[in-house]
Motif scaffolding. Structure first.
Motif, mmCIF file in Angstrom:
data_model
loop_
_atom_site.group_PDB
_atom_site.id
_atom_site.type_symbol
_atom_site.label_atom_id
_atom_site.label_comp_id
_atom_site.label_asym_id
_atom_site.label_seq_id
_atom_site.Cartn_x
_atom_site.Cartn_y
_atom_site.Cartn_z
ATOM 1 N N UNK A 183 1.304 -2.536 -4.777
ATOM 2 C CA UNK A 183 2.200 -1.759 -5.626
ATOM 3 C C UNK A 183 2.722 -0.538 -4.877
ATOM 4 N N UNK A 184 1.830 0.139 -4.176
ATOM 5 C CA UNK A 184 2.211 1.342 -3.432
ATOM 6 C C UNK A 184 3.194 1.013 -2.318
ATOM 7 N N UNK A 185 2.933 -0.081 -1.609
ATOM 8 C CA UNK A 185 3.816 -0.434 -0.497
ATOM 9 C C UNK A 185 5.225 -0.736 -0.985
ATOM 10 N N UNK A 186 5.341 -1.579 -1.988
ATOM 11 C CA UNK A 186 6.670 -1.953 -2.472
ATOM 12 C C UNK A 186 7.401 -0.729 -3.016
ATOM 13 N N UNK A 187 6.711 0.113 -3.753
ATOM 14 C CA UNK A 187 7.342 1.322 -4.287
ATOM 15 C C UNK A 187 7.822 2.242 -3.175
ATOM 16 N N UNK A 188 7.028 2.360 -2.116
ATOM 17 C CA UNK A 188 7.387 3.264 -1.020
ATOM 18 C C UNK A 188 8.666 2.817 -0.309
#
Length: 424
Positions: free
Chosen positions: A171-176
């Motif tokens: 989730x963090x990677x895609x959002x970043x």
């Protein structure tokens, strides 16, 4: 009418009782079938372009996006993200997007109609380009059709293959990836709906979800001094429609299909005059300040450091600053709004977490361990205590979901206005 296959509609309406008693016997068989289906879907996705996928002709596309209203600004921003990433996620749709006021990054798996309703709801105020949907190990045909269709229209679709334990990382990677091209980023699950809390001169507090209210709320956040803080939404506890004594007229107009939002009648929210943010509420941040998120999107910013700082603030508000700012975004968790959905949720959670044990096997666990998902264990214990009685468990459902506002700081607000477009 939401696009869905007959098989999906049948599965959603299947009785809970037979599912439970067959669960233990067929668990290994279902695991093999799930692996086989997952392999076939992944193979199909690799062989076929999204350009060839279509939804059934019955889909009403007129409400998808108002292209005259949502004119994206220049210049275009191109993602240079590789198709496969260290976070076990790959971008499926064309990697072109514009600057967004707020991007919603949806983490979901096989949510079918719920995903369609979510897209319909959010595109009332933002263009499809502002929606990023993560397809986590999905195998269901109806959901794949929806992702394909909206992916062709401009929605960003990612495929993530990591274990669910790695949800925060994925989730963090895609959002970043989208953080620098978004004024704000807001990770959400497929059953989380936002509304704007507004205080009207004559009506008092009301919830809104339209473009003027959304733009006004976002603009106010843009002009706020943050000092490194992230925003908290106001958590709304949704009361199912069956708990209300008053009938909701638009529910009766659609007896063949009711979205989860249409089964809600009221929401309990906490009107805090001191403007304090609670530690457990969901967070969002400016794109430039986004660092990462946790599995439930409760921490934000510096993660657990923020959360612990918030707990310290609650103990010593005079000396410990709150790391969060309270917003006027109300988050409505549209989960477990019918008895069948509620009991299926806990059966599924207990099974996925390995708590669905009996007798000596259950005793070996020595109670419910203090870990993520332990609430599924406690619900499993409660079900055992009720001998899995349909009627006794329904009493528990009503006790949990149908209570109103217990103290003066909580208010009951109607959801009819914001959900009318989904239910009419």
């Amino acid at each position: 009418m939401a696009p869905k296959s007959e098989n999906y509609a049948h599965r959603r309406n299947t009785g809970i009782t037979s599912f439970f008693f067959l669960n233990l016997v067929w668990s290994s068989v279902l695991g093999i079938v799930s692996f086989y289906n997952s392999y076939n879907v992944r193979s199909t996705m690799q062989q076929n372009s999204y350009d060839t996928a279509q939804l059934p002709s019955s889909v009403d596309t007129t409400a998808i996006i108002n292209k005259e209203t949502f004119v994206p600004p220049d210049p275009l921003i191109y993602i240079t993200e590789p198709r496969t990433t260290p976070s076990m996620c790959s971008l499926i749709t064309n990697a072109t997007h514009h600057h967004a006021r707020m991007r919603f990054v949806v983490f979901q798996r096989d949510t079918g109609d719920d995903l369609y309703n979510l897209i319909t709801y959010y595109t009332q105020v933002v263009p499809l380009d502002s929606l990023v949907v993560i397809d986590h190990q999905g195998v269901e045909k109806a959901t794949q059709e929806i992702l394909s269709y909206y992916g062709n229209l401009g929605m960003h679709v990612w495929r993530c293959e990591g274990d669910f334990e790695n949800k925060a990382k994925m989730w963090s990677h895609v959002t970043s990836v989208y953080s620098q091209s978004s004024d704000f980023v807001f990770p959400i699950d497929a059953d989380e709906y936002l509304a704007i809390l507004s205080h009207e001169k004559e009506q008092g507090f009301v919830m809104k979800w339209d473009q003027p209210a959304f733009e006004e709320a976002v603009e106010a956040k843009m002009n706020q001094t943050l000092d490194g803080k992230t925003f908290k939404s106001i958590q709304g506890r949704v009361i199912p429609g069956e708990c209300s004594l008053e009938s909701v007229s638009y529910q009766q107009q659609n007896p063949s299909f009711l979205a989860p939002a249409c089964t809600a009648s009221q929401v309990v929210i906490d009107i805090r005059e001191n403007k304090e943010a609670f530690c457990w509420e969901k967070v969002f941040s400016t794109g430039k300040d986004f660092i990462g998120t946790d599995k439930g999107n409760h921490h934000g910013g510096e993660g657990s450091l923020n959360y612990r700082a918030c707990l310290e603030h609650q103990k010593n508000p005079a000396t410990k600053p709150n790391p969060y700012l309270l917003s006027n975004f109300v988050l409505l968790h549209m989960q477990d709004l019918t008895y069948n959905a509620w009991i299926a949720h806990f059966l599924r959670g207990a099974s996925s977490s390995g708590f669905n044990k009996f007798g000596d096997e259950f005793e070996k666990m020595k109670g419910c361990p203090p870990q993520a998902g332990s609430h599924y264990c406690r619900k499993w214990v409660q079900m055992i205590g009720k001998n899995f009685s349909y009627w006794e468990m329904k009493k528990v459902f009503h006790n949990e979901k149908c209570s109103g506002a217990p103290n003066p700081s909580l208010m009951l607000l109607s959801t009819e206005e914001i959900f009318r477009p989904l239910c009419s």
